[in-house]
Design a protein around this motif. Sequence first.
Motif, mmCIF file in Angstrom:
data_model
loop_
_atom_site.group_PDB
_atom_site.id
_atom_site.type_symbol
_atom_site.label_atom_id
_atom_site.label_comp_id
_atom_site.label_asym_id
_atom_site.label_seq_id
_atom_site.Cartn_x
_atom_site.Cartn_y
_atom_site.Cartn_z
ATOM 1 N N GLY A 63 0.790 -1.226 0.000
ATOM 2 C CA GLY A 63 0.000 0.000 0.000
ATOM 3 C C GLY A 63 0.819 1.272 0.000
ATOM 4 O O GLY A 63 0.287 2.368 -0.229
ATOM 5 N N ASP A 64 2.134 1.167 0.239
ATOM 6 C CA ASP A 64 2.996 2.358 0.231
ATOM 7 C C ASP A 64 3.054 2.951 -1.176
ATOM 8 O O ASP A 64 3.153 2.220 -2.167
ATOM 9 C CB ASP A 64 4.421 2.002 0.689
ATOM 10 N N VAL A 65 2.997 4.278 -1.231
ATOM 11 C CA VAL A 65 3.047 4.981 -2.521
ATOM 12 C C VAL A 65 4.447 5.566 -2.713
ATOM 13 O O VAL A 65 4.921 6.348 -1.896
ATOM 14 C CB VAL A 65 1.991 6.115 -2.580
ATOM 15 N N VAL A 66 5.097 5.157 -3.781
ATOM 16 C CA VAL A 66 6.457 5.622 -4.092
ATOM 17 C C VAL A 66 6.366 6.585 -5.266
ATOM 18 O O VAL A 66 5.733 6.285 -6.288
ATOM 19 C CB VAL A 66 7.374 4.433 -4.452
ATOM 20 N N GLY A 67 6.986 7.755 -5.129
ATOM 21 C CA GLY A 67 6.926 8.740 -6.207
ATOM 22 C C GLY A 67 8.225 9.508 -6.362
ATOM 23 O O GLY A 67 9.163 9.346 -5.574
ATOM 24 N N VAL A 68 8.267 10.330 -7.391
ATOM 25 C CA VAL A 68 9.423 11.203 -7.623
ATOM 26 C C VAL A 68 9.050 12.578 -7.084
ATOM 27 O O VAL A 68 7.949 13.073 -7.346
ATOM 28 C CB VAL A 68 9.729 11.298 -9.136
ATOM 29 N N ARG A 69 9.935 13.191 -6.304
ATOM 30 C CA ARG A 69 9.593 14.508 -5.745
ATOM 31 C C ARG A 69 9.421 15.516 -6.885
ATOM 32 O O ARG A 69 10.015 15.370 -7.963
ATOM 33 C CB ARG A 69 10.638 14.963 -4.731
ATOM 34 N N GLU A 70 8.630 16.537 -6.651
ATOM 35 C CA GLU A 70 8.215 17.483 -7.689
ATOM 36 C C GLU A 70 9.396 18.051 -8.476
ATOM 37 O O GLU A 70 9.387 18.088 -9.708
ATOM 38 C CB GLU A 70 7.410 18.615 -7.042
ATOM 39 N N SER A 90 12.221 16.869 -9.069
ATOM 40 C CA SER A 90 13.047 15.892 -9.798
ATOM 41 C C SER A 90 12.334 15.240 -10.979
ATOM 42 O O SER A 90 12.924 14.449 -11.702
ATOM 43 C CB SER A 90 13.511 14.794 -8.830
ATOM 44 N N LYS A 91 11.051 15.562 -11.174
ATOM 45 C CA LYS A 91 10.265 14.880 -12.217
ATOM 46 C C LYS A 91 10.797 15.111 -13.631
ATOM 47 O O LYS A 91 10.572 14.314 -14.519
ATOM 48 C CB LYS A 91 8.793 15.305 -12.129
ATOM 49 N N SER A 92 11.500 16.209 -13.815
ATOM 50 C CA SER A 92 12.013 16.511 -15.162
ATOM 51 C C SER A 92 13.443 15.999 -15.373
ATOM 52 O O SER A 92 14.040 16.253 -16.423
ATOM 53 C CB SER A 92 11.982 18.028 -15.395
ATOM 54 N N LEU A 93 14.001 15.275 -14.412
ATOM 55 C CA LEU A 93 15.374 14.754 -14.547
ATOM 56 C C LEU A 93 15.486 13.878 -15.796
ATOM 57 O O LEU A 93 14.669 12.981 -16.017
ATOM 58 C CB LEU A 93 15.753 13.912 -13.330
ATOM 59 N N GLU A 94 16.519 14.146 -16.577
ATOM 60 C CA GLU A 94 16.704 13.432 -17.843
ATOM 61 C C GLU A 94 16.886 11.928 -17.619
ATOM 62 O O GLU A 94 16.359 11.105 -18.369
ATOM 63 C CB GLU A 94 17.931 13.998 -18.565
ATOM 64 N N VAL A 95 17.618 11.580 -16.573
ATOM 65 C CA VAL A 95 17.909 10.160 -16.304
ATOM 66 C C VAL A 95 16.615 9.392 -16.023
ATOM 67 O O VAL A 95 16.450 8.241 -16.458
ATOM 68 C CB VAL A 95 18.925 10.016 -15.137
ATOM 69 N N ILE A 96 15.662 10.022 -15.346
ATOM 70 C CA ILE A 96 14.373 9.377 -15.048
ATOM 71 C C ILE A 96 13.528 9.282 -16.317
ATOM 72 O O ILE A 96 12.942 8.240 -16.610
ATOM 73 C CB ILE A 96 13.621 10.144 -13.931
ATOM 74 N N GLN A 97 13.494 10.381 -17.094
ATOM 75 C CA GLN A 97 12.717 10.399 -18.344
ATOM 76 C C GLN A 97 13.208 9.312 -19.310
ATOM 77 O O GLN A 97 12.409 8.585 -19.897
ATOM 78 C CB GLN A 97 12.843 11.780 -19.026
ATOM 79 N N ASN A 98 14.527 9.224 -19.473
ATOM 80 C CA ASN A 98 15.112 8.236 -20.389
ATOM 81 C C ASN A 98 14.810 6.817 -19.945
ATOM 82 O O ASN A 98 14.510 5.941 -20.762
ATOM 83 C CB ASN A 98 16.634 8.426 -20.490
ATOM 84 N N SER A 99 14.933 6.594 -18.635
ATOM 85 C CA SER A 99 14.696 5.258 -18.098
ATOM 86 C C SER A 99 13.246 4.827 -18.308
ATOM 87 O O SER A 99 12.978 3.695 -18.724
ATOM 88 C CB SER A 99 15.048 5.236 -16.613
ATOM 89 N N LEU A 100 12.303 5.738 -18.049
ATOM 90 C CA LEU A 100 10.888 5.420 -18.232
ATOM 91 C C LEU A 100 10.561 5.165 -19.702
ATOM 92 O O LEU A 100 9.751 4.302 -20.028
ATOM 93 C CB LEU A 100 10.008 6.556 -17.689
ATOM 94 N N THR A 138 2.001 -0.963 -9.240
ATOM 95 C CA THR A 138 1.296 -0.154 -10.244
ATOM 96 C C THR A 138 2.077 1.152 -10.401
ATOM 97 O O THR A 138 2.708 1.614 -9.448
ATOM 98 C CB THR A 138 -0.148 0.179 -9.801
ATOM 99 N N PHE A 139 2.058 1.723 -11.591
ATOM 100 C CA PHE A 139 2.799 2.967 -11.818
ATOM 101 C C PHE A 139 2.042 3.881 -12.770
ATOM 102 O O PHE A 139 1.538 3.450 -13.805
ATOM 103 C CB PHE A 139 4.195 2.681 -12.377
ATOM 104 N N ASN A 140 1.955 5.159 -12.402
ATOM 105 C CA ASN A 140 1.301 6.160 -13.242
ATOM 106 C C ASN A 140 2.378 7.063 -13.840
ATOM 107 O O ASN A 140 3.044 7.811 -13.124
ATOM 108 C CB ASN A 140 0.325 6.986 -12.392
ATOM 109 N N ASN A 141 2.547 6.984 -15.142
ATOM 110 C CA ASN A 141 3.617 7.730 -15.822
ATOM 111 C C ASN A 141 3.394 9.245 -15.761
ATOM 112 O O ASN A 141 4.355 10.020 -15.779
ATOM 113 C CB ASN A 141 3.713 7.274 -17.278
ATOM 114 N N ASP A 142 2.147 9.658 -15.701
ATOM 115 C CA ASP A 142 1.846 11.092 -15.692
ATOM 116 C C ASP A 142 2.225 11.748 -14.366
ATOM 117 O O ASP A 142 2.825 12.818 -14.333
ATOM 118 C CB ASP A 142 0.354 11.316 -15.977
ATOM 119 N N THR A 143 1.877 11.076 -13.275
ATOM 120 C CA THR A 143 2.173 11.646 -11.943
ATOM 121 C C THR A 143 3.535 11.205 -11.426
ATOM 122 O O THR A 143 4.005 11.713 -10.408
ATOM 123 C CB THR A 143 1.091 11.234 -10.923
#
Length: 201
Positions: free
Chosen positions: A137-144, A146-156, A167-172
Amino acid sequence: MARYTGPKTKIARKFGEAIFGDDKSFEKRNYPPGQHGNNRRRGKKSEYAIQLMEKQKAKYTYGVLERQFRNMFEKATRAQGITGEVLLQLCESRLDNVVFRMGLANSRRGARQLVSHRHITVNGQQVNIPSYQLKAGDVVGVREKSKSLEVIQNSLANNSKVYEWITFNNDTKEGTFVSVPARIQIPENINEQFIVELYSK
């Protein structure tokens, strides 16, 4: 923060599988390391050697050092259920592993760095401990910020894997650790029974 910083391809070649993820060097030379490599005639491995190798493989796969791994085994021993399965479930419930499974990083090493550099939140709170144990039930997210970090965008963008327990929501850029995975859901090629036998000696 203690972690393994040695060669990766050499270790992967020792086990005969790319345990650290995609590795072009491993694909070129997927035989044991050393001067004689492929031509080495190895005798039959002892029972202890097989058990030790399985434990080392699990440690390197999840990026855990000996003392921490031993502590996890002792925790698994005290828990209800089959010790070997519980041990792998504890490994899978680590925050750095879940960040990797969600596709926020290309490797567990990269996921560990994202966590320790405070880019990841759990239930809205920043957490910088890679070994943090998540609960269902724990919700894991990227802090606001850091959402535009290139390394995260490329990986996704390069991630196509889906796991039933996450479960993962790409938008949020948020996901939920729905439940602790059953052994059959864990894709790692590890024989946990050998690890239990080794530690039980």
